[in-house]
Design an enzyme around this catalytic site. Structure first.
Site, PDB file in Angstrom:
ATOM      1  N   ASP A   7       0.836  -1.197   0.000  1.00 59.10           N
ATOM      2  CA  ASP A   7       0.000   0.000   0.000  1.00 59.10           C
ATOM      3  C   ASP A   7       0.878   1.256   0.000  1.00 59.10           C
ATOM      4  O   ASP A   7       1.841   1.346   0.767  1.00 59.10           O
ATOM      5  CB  ASP A   7      -0.876  -0.031   1.265  1.00 59.10           C
ATOM      6  CG  ASP A   7      -1.984   0.989   1.258  1.00 59.10           C
ATOM      7  OD1 ASP A   7      -2.822   0.927   0.345  1.00 59.10           O
ATOM      8  OD2 ASP A   7      -2.016   1.841   2.165  1.00 59.10           O
ATOM      9  N   GLU A  39      14.601 -14.890  -1.161  1.00 52.33           N
ATOM     10  CA  GLU A  39      15.255 -16.052  -0.545  1.00 52.33           C
ATOM     11  C   GLU A  39      14.693 -17.348  -1.117  1.00 52.33           C
ATOM     12  O   GLU A  39      15.322 -18.393  -1.063  1.00 52.33           O
ATOM     13  CB  GLU A  39      15.079 -16.008   0.987  1.00 52.33           C
ATOM     14  CG  GLU A  39      15.972 -14.944   1.623  1.00 52.33           C
ATOM     15  CD  GLU A  39      15.624 -14.676   3.082  1.00 52.33           C
ATOM     16  OE1 GLU A  39      14.788 -15.411   3.650  1.00 52.33           O
ATOM     17  OE2 GLU A  39      16.208 -13.722   3.638  1.00 52.33           O
TER      18      GLU A  39
HETATM   19  O1  TEU Z   1      -4.767   4.137  -1.441  1.00 47.30           O
HETATM   20  C1  TEU Z   1      -3.950   5.211  -1.693  1.00 47.30           C
HETATM   21  C2  TEU Z   1      -4.645   6.130  -2.609  1.00 47.30           C
HETATM   22  O2  TEU Z   1      -5.374   6.972  -2.146  1.00 47.30           O
HETATM   23  C3  TEU Z   1      -4.433   5.946  -4.035  1.00 47.30           C
HETATM   24  O3  TEU Z   1      -4.733   4.680  -4.477  1.00 47.30           O
HETATM   25  C4  TEU Z   1      -5.137   6.941  -4.879  1.00 47.30           C
HETATM   26  O4  TEU Z   1      -6.449   6.542  -5.150  1.00 47.30           O
HETATM   27  C5  TEU Z   1      -4.404   7.091  -6.179  1.00 47.30           C
HETATM   28  O5  TEU Z   1      -3.074   7.286  -5.916  1.00 47.30           O
HETATM   29  C6  TEU Z   1      -4.956   8.231  -6.985  1.00 47.30           C
HETATM   30  O6  TEU Z   1      -4.593   9.427  -6.507  1.00 47.30           O
HETATM   31  C7  TEU Z   1      -4.383   3.157  -0.538  1.00 47.30           C
HETATM   32  C8  TEU Z   1      -5.507   2.172  -0.405  1.00 47.30           C
HETATM   33  O7  TEU Z   1      -5.728   1.564  -1.649  1.00 47.30           O
HETATM   34  C9  TEU Z   1      -6.718   2.873   0.125  1.00 47.30           C
HETATM   35  O8  TEU Z   1      -7.838   2.047   0.169  1.00 47.30           O
HETATM   36  C10 TEU Z   1      -6.374   3.394   1.504  1.00 47.30           C
HETATM   37  O9  TEU Z   1      -7.444   4.152   1.994  1.00 47.30           O
HETATM   38  C11 TEU Z   1      -5.115   4.249   1.487  1.00 47.30           C
HETATM   39  O10 TEU Z   1      -4.061   3.672   0.745  1.00 47.30           O
HETATM   40  C12 TEU Z   1      -4.579   4.419   2.881  1.00 47.30           C
HETATM   41  O11 TEU Z   1      -4.081   3.212   3.359  1.00 47.30           O
END
Ligand code: TEU
Length: 563
Positions: A224, A274
């Site tokens: 993420d 690994e």
């Molecule tokens: O998402 C990060 C996020 O906001 C991006 O995917 C964004 O939509 C994209 O860069 C376009 O600008 C991740 C997760 O997928 C999301 O569900 C979470 O809320 C967020 O991180 C926080 O953990």
């Protein structure tokens, strides 16, 4: 009460995905666990529900190679699992540790790999690390998060944040904690404090957790917001520019994409490497295709968003495809995804982008989009429900489960992500077979007509098209690993490209409009071609002179028979 599976779960699966240890050429299916299937009847999907529905995949279902589970860890749920309070265990809401191990075992028995979603940029403020960290400036966790002294105090005696960083989810980025007389930074919710990855103990704690999941048989990870882990060591102000929201009014020079980040990813990859066969996928946070390509490594691929932001027109997709091919070059593996849990569903977005947002147009476009996802060069990612053409659902404000959506306003445009996370539609019974209880989020109004059971009996359905295409892809080396060349179809509304590899040459044609288009194959790509599989039932004839009439919204894969 358990919710019965769509079909007898006992039928053994014989087919194994063709992907070898280097399975970047496989297909990944994203499961949003809260919304996939509820086994215990509490209204929220769970791991046992996924187990109930494994026959959705496999030889008679969707021939996929891996499932990616959105976060399964304990969480207060303010960001629905992306606020993790313990990275090493399973959320009791979703099941038990034993359920997880059973799921991994059952997937592996079917040749399906399991990818977990790692949220390592931040934790929940209920994580034990943060509780200890906020309580005191002393102790082993004191430096686990991004704590800073105030820049000073204003005339009213209020502390001034250390820099100008803001939250992507709206509002200030810094939160004052009286106990420490310091601020902490959060890119996302106040309840998602940012970890301090420049503290070696933070890195070590994460690698221990990663090793724990690998030991339990996990085959890979989605990371993420991975390019946010490291910040400028001095936490300097970001430059200010014009933009439509506080976040977009900054150049994210100091809170994203730090030069030493690639070394960090290298250390992470060294653990995965690994043993062969482990994949990682970085989720690029607000970056462009070129940045995604730059972070790509042999077993580390990266989401880029150029195709996800494209309207459904041939020129727009041509530009997106060409940009990707240029950025990645032939040796780096892109990803192909048109939907995920943060974005409007593709059946809704693509059809709306050209004003054809009604049935049956939406399904026709959804099927053609499936051909793009499964035949462009790159690793395809499917989002649960796209295989039945699920659409966004209107969610009344009182039922919104996406916190930033509640802050949306003129200076903070936000797509309500509740709309694309509604329960999977399995069959035409109460709650579409998702739960016997009260669903945590409302279902689509068309769930009794648009569901797996209805579509698997209909050879013209979106599901049948996905099944055909996936089955074909599995046996087509050119689609899995071959090179790609975009060609001029001679028709502005039709895109054409070849995929060539392992002695196979395929030609893909996609008609982006709801009208027939005549293609002169002889002038597109020389040789003799046979239609193999497509969006429409029954394949079109190719005239002896190479003339081919594509039907409205038809996409087609042809194979060269010249050897
Ligand atoms: O998402 C990060 C996020 O906001 C991006 O995917 C964004 O939509 C994209 O860069 C376009 O600008 C991740 C997760 O997928 C999301 O569900 C979470 O809320 C967020 O991180 C926080 O953990």
């Amino acid at each position: 009460m358990s919710s019965p599976p769509t079909r007898a779960a006992s039928r053994p699966s014989t087919a194994r995905p063709a992907a070898g240890p280097d399975w970047r050429d496989g297909v990944v299916y994203q499961v949003y666990p809260r919304s996939f299937a509820d086994h215990d009847g509490d209204g929220t999907g769970d791991l046992a529900g996924i187990l109930d529905h494994l026959d959705h995949f496999g030889p008679d279902g969707l021939a996929i190679d891996a499932i990616w589970l959105s976060p399964i860890y304990p969480s207060p749920g303010r960001d629905l699992g992306y606020d993790v309070s313990d990275h090493a265990t399973v959320d009791p809401l979703l099941g038990t540790e034993a359920d997880f191990d059973r799921l991994v075992e059952a997937c592996h028995a079917r040749g399906i790999r399991v990818i977990l979603d790692l949220v390592m940029n931040h934790t929940s403020d209920e994580h034990a690390w943060f509780r200890a960290s906020r309580a005191s400036r002393e102790g082993p966790y004191a430096d686990f998060y991004l704590w800073r002294d105030p820049r000073g105090f204003d005339a009213a005696g209020q502390p001034i944040p250390p820099n100008n960083w803001v939250s992507f989810f709206g509002g200030p980025g810094w939160e004052w904690v009286p106990e420490r007389q310091q601020f902490y930074y959060h890119t996302f919710l106040v309840g998602q404090p940012e970890l301090n990855w420049r503290n070696p103990a933070v890195e070590q704690a994460h690698w221990d957790m990663v090793r724990g999941w690998l030991a339990r048989g996990v085959d890979g990870f989605r990371l993420d917001v991975f390019n946010a882990f490291l910040k400028d060591p001095d936490l300097g102000d970001n430059p200010v520019i014009e933009g439509d929201s506080p976040w977009n009014r900054q150049v994210h020079r100091n809170d994203l994409d730090q030069p030493d980040f690639v070394d960090l990813i290298g250390r992470f990859r060294a653990i995965l490497d690994e043993k062969p066969g482990r994949l990682s996928i970085g989720e690029l946070f607000v970056g462009q295709t070129e940045t995604a390509a730059g972070y790509t490594r042999p077993h580390h691929i990266v989401f880029d968003w150029s195709l996800m932001e494209s309207p459904w027109t041939a020129p727009a997709f041509a530009a997106g495809i060409d940009r990707r091919e240029t950025a990645y070059g032939p040796d780096r593996q892109p990803t192909v995804a048109l939907s995920n849990h943060d974005r409007e569903r593709q059946a809704t977005r693509l059809s709306a982008s050209i004003g054809r947002d009604r049935d049956p147009d939406r399904d026709a476009i959804a099927k053609a989009a499936a051909v793009l996802v499964l035949t462009l060069r790159g690793m395809p990612f499917l989002y649960y429900g796209e295989e039945i053409g699920m659409t966004d659902v209107d969610i009344p404000r009182a039922e919104i489960v996406d916190p930033p959506a509640l802050r949306a306003g003129p200076d903070f445009p936000w797509y309500d992500r509740s709309r694309c996370r509604t329960p999977m539609q399995w069959r035409a019974s109460a709650n579409a077979g998702f739960t016997t209880g009260r669903p945590w989020l409302r279902l689509a109004a068309d769930a009794d007509r648009r569901n797996v059971a209805v579509q698997e009996d209909d050879p013209d359905s979106t599901l049948s098209a996905y099944r055909r295409l996936l089955r074909f892809r599995q046996t087509a080396p050119a689609l899995r690993t071959g090179g790609m060349e975009r060609l001029d179809s001679g028709e502005p509304d039709v895109l054409a490209w070849t995929r060539t590899g392992d002695g196979q040459r395929l030609l893909v044609l996609v008609n982006f409009v709801g009208e027939a288009r005549r293609i002169d194959l002889a002038s597109v790509a020389a040789g003799r071609w046979v239609a193999r599989v497509g969006t429409h039932r029954g394949l079109p004839d190719i005239a002896p002179d190479g003339r081919l009439d594509l039907r409205p919204d038809e996409a087609l894969i042809l194979e060269s028979v010249d050897g």
